[in-house]
Motif scaffolding. Sequence first.
Motif, PDB file in Angstrom:
ATOM      1  N   ILE A 178       0.862  -1.185   0.000  1.00  0.00           N
ATOM      2  CA  ILE A 178       0.000   0.000   0.000  1.00  0.00           C
ATOM      3  C   ILE A 178       0.891   1.225   0.000  1.00  0.00           C
ATOM      4  O   ILE A 178       1.837   1.329   0.804  1.00  0.00           O
ATOM      5  N   VAL A 179       0.591   2.163  -0.886  1.00  0.00           N
ATOM      6  CA  VAL A 179       1.308   3.444  -0.932  1.00  0.00           C
ATOM      7  C   VAL A 179       0.238   4.530  -0.950  1.00  0.00           C
ATOM      8  O   VAL A 179      -0.316   4.865  -1.993  1.00  0.00           O
ATOM      9  N   ARG A 215      -0.433   6.238   8.157  1.00  0.00           N
ATOM     10  CA  ARG A 215      -0.059   4.822   8.213  1.00  0.00           C
ATOM     11  C   ARG A 215      -1.002   4.032   9.129  1.00  0.00           C
ATOM     12  O   ARG A 215      -1.345   2.892   8.836  1.00  0.00           O
ATOM     13  N   ARG A 216      -1.443   4.649  10.217  1.00  0.00           N
ATOM     14  CA  ARG A 216      -2.307   3.913  11.145  1.00  0.00           C
ATOM     15  C   ARG A 216      -3.615   3.509  10.470  1.00  0.00           C
ATOM     16  O   ARG A 216      -4.164   2.455  10.769  1.00  0.00           O
ATOM     17  N   GLY A 234       2.325   5.001   4.655  1.00  0.00           N
ATOM     18  CA  GLY A 234       1.371   6.094   4.747  1.00  0.00           C
ATOM     19  C   GLY A 234       2.008   7.418   4.377  1.00  0.00           C
ATOM     20  O   GLY A 234       3.221   7.510   4.171  1.00  0.00           O
ATOM     21  N   GLY A 235       1.183   8.439   4.304  1.00  0.00           N
ATOM     22  CA  GLY A 235       1.697   9.766   3.968  1.00  0.00           C
ATOM     23  C   GLY A 235       2.678  10.298   4.988  1.00  0.00           C
ATOM     24  O   GLY A 235       3.516  11.156   4.665  1.00  0.00           O
ATOM     25  N   ASP A 236       2.595   9.804   6.224  1.00  0.00           N
ATOM     26  CA  ASP A 236       3.520  10.245   7.262  1.00  0.00           C
ATOM     27  C   ASP A 236       4.839   9.483   7.223  1.00  0.00           C
ATOM     28  O   ASP A 236       5.716   9.714   8.062  1.00  0.00           O
ATOM     29  N   ASP A 237       5.024   8.613   6.227  1.00  0.00           N
ATOM     30  CA  ASP A 237       6.275   7.870   6.089  1.00  0.00           C
ATOM     31  C   ASP A 237       7.240   8.508   5.090  1.00  0.00           C
ATOM     32  O   ASP A 237       8.353   8.011   4.922  1.00  0.00           O
ATOM     33  N   VAL A 238       6.804   9.565   4.395  1.00  0.00           N
ATOM     34  CA  VAL A 238       7.654  10.193   3.382  1.00  0.00           C
ATOM     35  C   VAL A 238       7.719  11.694   3.618  1.00  0.00           C
ATOM     36  O   VAL A 238       6.776  12.296   4.148  1.00  0.00           O
ATOM     37  N   ALA A 239       8.848  12.284   3.220  1.00  0.00           N
ATOM     38  CA  ALA A 239       9.027  13.724   3.409  1.00  0.00           C
ATOM     39  C   ALA A 239       8.198  14.521   2.408  1.00  0.00           C
ATOM     40  O   ALA A 239       7.652  15.579   2.749  1.00  0.00           O
ATOM     41  N   PRO A 294       6.768   8.770  -2.589  1.00  0.00           N
ATOM     42  CA  PRO A 294       6.002   7.666  -1.999  1.00  0.00           C
ATOM     43  C   PRO A 294       6.192   6.355  -2.745  1.00  0.00           C
ATOM     44  O   PRO A 294       6.377   5.301  -2.116  1.00  0.00           O
ATOM     45  N   TYR A 295       6.173   6.389  -4.073  1.00  0.00           N
ATOM     46  CA  TYR A 295       6.320   5.144  -4.830  1.00  0.00           C
ATOM     47  C   TYR A 295       7.756   4.634  -4.808  1.00  0.00           C
ATOM     48  O   TYR A 295       7.981   3.418  -4.766  1.00  0.00           O
TER      49      TYR A 295
END
Length: 237
Positions: free
Chosen positions: A119-120, A125-126, A145-150, A158-159
């Motif tokens: 999932i991207v 992420r939660r 999740g969106g909170d995993d990338v700057a 993200p990808y």
Amino acid sequence: MTPNDASCDLPLGFPRAVLWDMDGTIIDSEPYWIAAETPLVERFGGTWTHEDALQLVGNSLETSGAILQSAGVQMDIPDIVEYLTDEVLRQMAESGLPFRPGAQELLRSLRAAGVKTAIVTMSRRRMAQRVADLFTFDAFDAVLGGDDVARPKPFPDPYLAGAAALGVDIRDCVAIEDSPTGLRSAIDSGAVTLGVPHFVSLDGVGADALWPSLADTNASDIAALFTRVRQAEDVIR
């Protein structure tokens, strides 16, 4: 040997991984987001139309929070993000997880073929992990999740992070998206891109293919797309 086994040999012509957007691609959650946004704006005396809501499809939650602020929501962006996430999760718990047509079946087919999946999403992420945990089979090797990338979609980060989490080259991946913002992210990352429009048109964005639905599709269809795109690139080079 399980579909997750790194030593599992893929059939000829298959991508090593398929990277999935979540909202609007795996699950039909956009109505939940709209149902969370509308009363929030109205609480602060504003109005929120369906057309307003479509501006947010595919965007990062921070971008969406800024748009909601401009509509009159007097909250800090992080607070808006957490409020919306909590509201959508509450609706999912109450009303269930509405899968998009064919998504579960295609995921099962990919897993059976030994293709890695992730999932991207720009959702937190939660939330993405909650969705992944509700599958009745081992559907994903990674959840981002969106909170995993700057940098969010439409940046390629993200990808690229999704491919890295799976230990594969992005050029060995297919990305599936339902929004122009997400497609631009996937295209710029170098993945083969498949657009499946839902709430907004994807015409002219530049996807390698547009399918009206994932219903009645399987891993072989994804492999055929992947092979066609990569072979065409080889001819051009």
